[in-house]
Enzyme design. Structure first.
Site, PDB file in Angstrom:
ATOM      1  CD  GLU A  46      33.538  35.034  30.454  1.00 23.74           C
ATOM      2  OE1 GLU A  46      32.641  35.660  31.044  1.00 23.74           O
ATOM      3  OE2 GLU A  46      34.504  35.571  29.895  1.00 23.74           O
ATOM      4  NE  ARG A 272      26.291  38.231  41.358  1.00 24.26           N
ATOM      5  CZ  ARG A 272      26.877  37.789  40.236  1.00 24.26           C
ATOM      6  NH1 ARG A 272      26.288  37.932  39.074  1.00 24.26           N
ATOM      7  NH2 ARG A 272      28.057  37.231  40.285  1.00 24.26           N
ATOM      8  CE  LYS A 282      33.296  33.736  36.579  1.00 27.05           C
ATOM      9  NZ  LYS A 282      32.967  32.916  35.421  1.00 27.05           N
TER      10      LYS A 282
HETATM   11  P1  ATP Z   1      31.463  36.914  38.058  1.00 25.07           P
HETATM   12  O1  ATP Z   1      30.526  38.096  38.015  1.00 25.07           O
HETATM   13  O2  ATP Z   1      31.977  36.546  39.395  1.00 25.07           O
HETATM   14  O3  ATP Z   1      32.546  36.965  37.012  1.00 25.07           O
HETATM   15  P2  ATP Z   1      29.795  35.525  36.285  1.00 25.07           P
HETATM   16  O4  ATP Z   1      28.345  35.749  36.501  1.00 25.07           O
HETATM   17  O5  ATP Z   1      30.429  36.279  35.185  1.00 25.07           O
HETATM   18  O6  ATP Z   1      30.545  35.687  37.654  1.00 25.07           O
HETATM   19  P3  ATP Z   1      29.595  33.077  34.883  1.00 25.07           P
HETATM   20  O7  ATP Z   1      30.668  32.094  34.614  1.00 25.07           O
HETATM   21  O8  ATP Z   1      29.092  33.889  33.745  1.00 25.07           O
HETATM   22  O9  ATP Z   1      30.111  34.011  36.049  1.00 25.07           O
HETATM   23  O10 ATP Z   1      28.385  32.395  35.642  1.00 25.07           O
HETATM   24  C1  ATP Z   1      27.737  31.250  35.203  1.00 25.07           C
HETATM   25  C2  ATP Z   1      26.349  31.253  35.760  1.00 25.07           C
HETATM   26  O11 ATP Z   1      26.385  31.349  37.183  1.00 25.07           O
HETATM   27  C3  ATP Z   1      25.568  32.468  35.270  1.00 25.07           C
HETATM   28  O12 ATP Z   1      24.291  32.042  34.892  1.00 25.07           O
HETATM   29  C4  ATP Z   1      25.519  33.373  36.455  1.00 25.07           C
HETATM   30  O13 ATP Z   1      24.351  34.129  36.441  1.00 25.07           O
HETATM   31  C5  ATP Z   1      25.573  32.398  37.634  1.00 25.07           C
HETATM   32  N1  ATP Z   1      26.149  33.034  38.813  1.00 25.07           N
HETATM   33  C6  ATP Z   1      27.346  33.647  38.913  1.00 25.07           C
HETATM   34  N2  ATP Z   1      27.511  34.174  40.142  1.00 25.07           N
HETATM   35  C7  ATP Z   1      26.393  33.873  40.846  1.00 25.07           C
HETATM   36  C8  ATP Z   1      25.938  34.137  42.181  1.00 25.07           C
HETATM   37  N3  ATP Z   1      26.688  34.822  43.039  1.00 25.07           N
HETATM   38  N4  ATP Z   1      24.732  33.674  42.544  1.00 25.07           N
HETATM   39  C9  ATP Z   1      23.978  32.969  41.690  1.00 25.07           C
HETATM   40  N5  ATP Z   1      24.329  32.687  40.431  1.00 25.07           N
HETATM   41  C10 ATP Z   1      25.527  33.129  40.002  1.00 25.07           C
HETATM   42 MG    MG Z   2      29.159  36.121  33.299  1.00 24.47          MG
END
Ligand code: ATP
Ligand code: MG
Length: 576
Positions: A46, A272, A282
């Site tokens: 995102e 994760r 984020k």
């Molecule tokens: P945050 O929770 O920090 O906002 P997010 O999961 O919303 O992160 P996205 O931009 O949706 O962030 O993530 C893109 C991809 O990266 C998704 O498939 C998500 O599952 C993966 N991802 C995000 N954080 C991690 C992590 N700590 N370890 C592994 N994969 C991750």
């Molecule tokens: Mg997300």
């Protein structure tokens, strides 16, 4: 089955290790000819922040699987939420994925490109009697959803006719209703054991401009609706996400099944990455940026890929780290020291060695002829004979590290002290004759020494040994630089676990950044370019700061010290 590929980004690891559980599934699917043996994954960030090391795990997994099984991996911006998204994030994400060593070729997509098709899918659901417009507020919907032990209460609008739903949904799209006044919900089961399945919201009204579609839309699809259909539109075979979406998988399948999508993609979840002494959310990283606790998303203290890059991390080290931590479903936290260990392994092989003095103390060699200078030969990288040698200037006045000298040293002090003899690396043996102090402050301002001309190059022909070897820089030739030393951003292992009356911001390590000015470096470093990395002998690995360094005013970041705490942790573990 397609043979595993090996290339620069995966060299040496993939294909030799046992497959993780997701790769096992993919391998079995390929062998069984599921999806015609095709493998298509995607990385779906995102665009509401910069990528961090946790995203690297997901990138390495998605792009790694595609590469290993001869498939493709798309980069898809999951940009369904108009208010939080910005073009700057879209650009940084592309830079970071490329920097990590992966390529989406011509497959750069945006969920917002599918808004028309998603709308038509929603209409199709309504026509099937599987979605309805609900006039309840978000709060009412939340309240009537029920709990794990109590079923939800059906909305009074649940049994609207298809015709009425079609009319209302179209008018939602046309902007006839205010924000939050209506939503489109799937009509599934208000008593389902899985709360996600209790008539989830698919579309909401938000009269907010979108960074790509502008004011064209005032209704936006929610993640659960947009994601599975975007996967289907792109022909994704394996949709890999993190564990928090486990309960959403049922909805993912329901939407695709109900819409009778052929050759449906499947969702698989993995744990994760959690890393000690930092945060990987984020929202929290944005808070650090917004509250100016760090100097932007690419601050070298940040666990963002741009921060790590600026700090001097290499893509090779990060890929190797992601490979070592593996992929599983069980929650775990990885020690930050492992990330640093992977980095040291890479830099140790590749970083040219140089000499630099961070806290200079002047040293005058009294028996070295006034006005004389000479050039000595130094080894560039003992790990890499092909790296050769370089000339380093030497003279009567040099700088050594202030903490390499003690007036009154303890036992086992092998560095310099009054009357002690040590080796200057690549140069001579010297003996300290006097420490000159400032009578007012008592501070040592200068050392007086003698040298033994017979020890040129650093060895005594008479076989005499010294215990200490110091790095140094010749005063007449040295260049001045600013050096920034870094430590962990947080003082505790898990800053997310903070007392209720406190914020994680209270746990930020105030000593995570130390700026040293007036450092002295060997003159060859004047030619170093932004991003170049070195080992400063005895001090650690450093790189030229890509943002603040200027010709004639170099700024170096310490990437990591030489002390390998991970190796120590492993040693302790194997003993106990
Ligand atoms: P945050 O929770 O920090 O906002 P997010 O999961 O919303 O992160 P996205 O931009 O949706 O962030 O993530 C893109 C991809 O990266 C998704 O498939 C998500 O599952 C993966 N991802 C995000 N954080 C991690 C992590 N700590 N370890 C592994 N994969 C991750
Ligand atoms: Mg997300």
């Amino acid at each position: 089955m397609v043979a595993p590929k090996n290339d620069a980004a995966t060299a040496g690891t993939e294909g030799q290790k046992p497959l993780d559980f997701i790769r096992q599934i993919v391998a079995e699917d390929v062998a069984a000819g599921v999806h015609g043996g095709r493998v298509a994954t995607r990385f779906p960030p995102e665009p509401n922040g910069f990528l961090h090391i946790g995203h690297a795990k997901s990138i390495c997994l998605n792009f790694g699987i595609a590469r290993q099984f001869g498939g493709t991996c798309n980069l898809r911006f999951d940009d369904t939420n108009p208010s939080k998204e910005e073009m700057a994030y879209v650009e940084s994400i592309q830079t970071d994925v490329r920097w990590l060593g992966f390529d989406w070729e011509d497959r750069l997509f945006y969920a917002s490109d599918y808004f028309d098709r998603l709308y038509r899918f929603a209409v199709a659901l309504i026509e099937k009697g599987k979605a309805y417009v609900d006039d309840q507020s978000a709060e009412q919907i939340r309240q009537s959803r029920g709990t794990l032990t109590r079923p939800g209460i059906p909305s009074p609008y649940r049994d609207r006719s298809v015709a009425e739903n079609l009319d209302l949904f179209e008018r939602m799209k046309n902007g006839e209703f205010p924000d939050g006044s209506r939503v489109l919900r799937a009509k599934i089961d208000m008593a389902n054991a899985n709360v996600v399945m209790r008539d989830p919201t698919l579309y909401r009204i938000r009269k907010v401009a979108h960074h790509r579609t502008g004011d064209h839309w005032c209704i936006y699809p929610l993640y659960d609706f947009a994601h599975c259909l975007s996967d289907a539109i792109e022909g994704i075979t394996h949709s890999i996400c993190t564990m928090e979406f486990e309960n959403n998988r049922e909805l993912y399948d329901w939407i695709l099944e109900t819409l009778e999508i052929p050759d449906r993609p499947r969702q698989y979840e993995f744990a994760r990455l959690n890393l000690t002494r930092t945060v990987l959310s984020k929202r929290k990283l944005l808070q650090l940026v917004d509250e100016k606790i760090v100097d932007g998303w690419d601050d070298p203290r940040m666990p963002t890929l741009s921060g790590l890059r600026r700090r001097g991390f290499t893509p090779e080290a990060i890929r190797n780290f992601c490979d070592r931590i593996g992929v599983a479903r069980a929650q775990s936290t990885v020690d930050y020291a492992l990330l640093e260990h992977c980095l040291r392994e890479d830099l140790n092989r590749r970083a040219p060695r140089v000499m630099a003095v961070l806290r200079p103390l002047k040293l005058v060699i009294e028996n070295y002829p006034q006005g004389q200078t000479e050039t000595l030969e130094a080894i560039n990288n003992p790990e890499d004979p092909a790296a050769g040698t370089r000339p380093v200037p030497f003279g009567r006045e040099i700088y050594i590290e202030r903490d390499d000298f003690m007036v009154d040293p303890p036992k086992k002090w092998f560095r310099l002290a009054p009357g002690r003899e040590v080796r200057l690396r690549y140069a001579y043996f010297i003996t300290c004759t006097e420490a000159v102090t400032d009578p007012k402050t008592g501070e040592i301002t200068e050392l007086r020494c003698t040298y033994d001309p017979a020890t040129r190059g650093g060895d005594a022909p008479d076989g005499r040994k010294v215990k200490g070897t110091l790095h140094w820089v010749a005063a007449h030739a040295a260049i001045a630089a600013e050096v920034r030393l870094y430590d962990n951003l947080f003082t505790v292992d898990n800053p997310a676990e903070v007392a209720e009356d406190k914020s994680f911001l209270d746990l930020v390590n105030p000593e995570a950044l130390t700026v040293l000015d007036g450092c002295r470096l060997e003159p060859g470093l004047a030619a170093a370019a932004p991003g170049d990395f070195f080992q400063f002998e005895r001090l650690g690995y450093f790189c030229v700061d890509a943002k603040d360094s200027r010709p004639g005013r170099p700024v170096f970041n310490r990437t990591v010290t030489l002390r390998d705490t991970w190796a120590k942790i492993k040693q302790k573990q194997s003993k106990s």
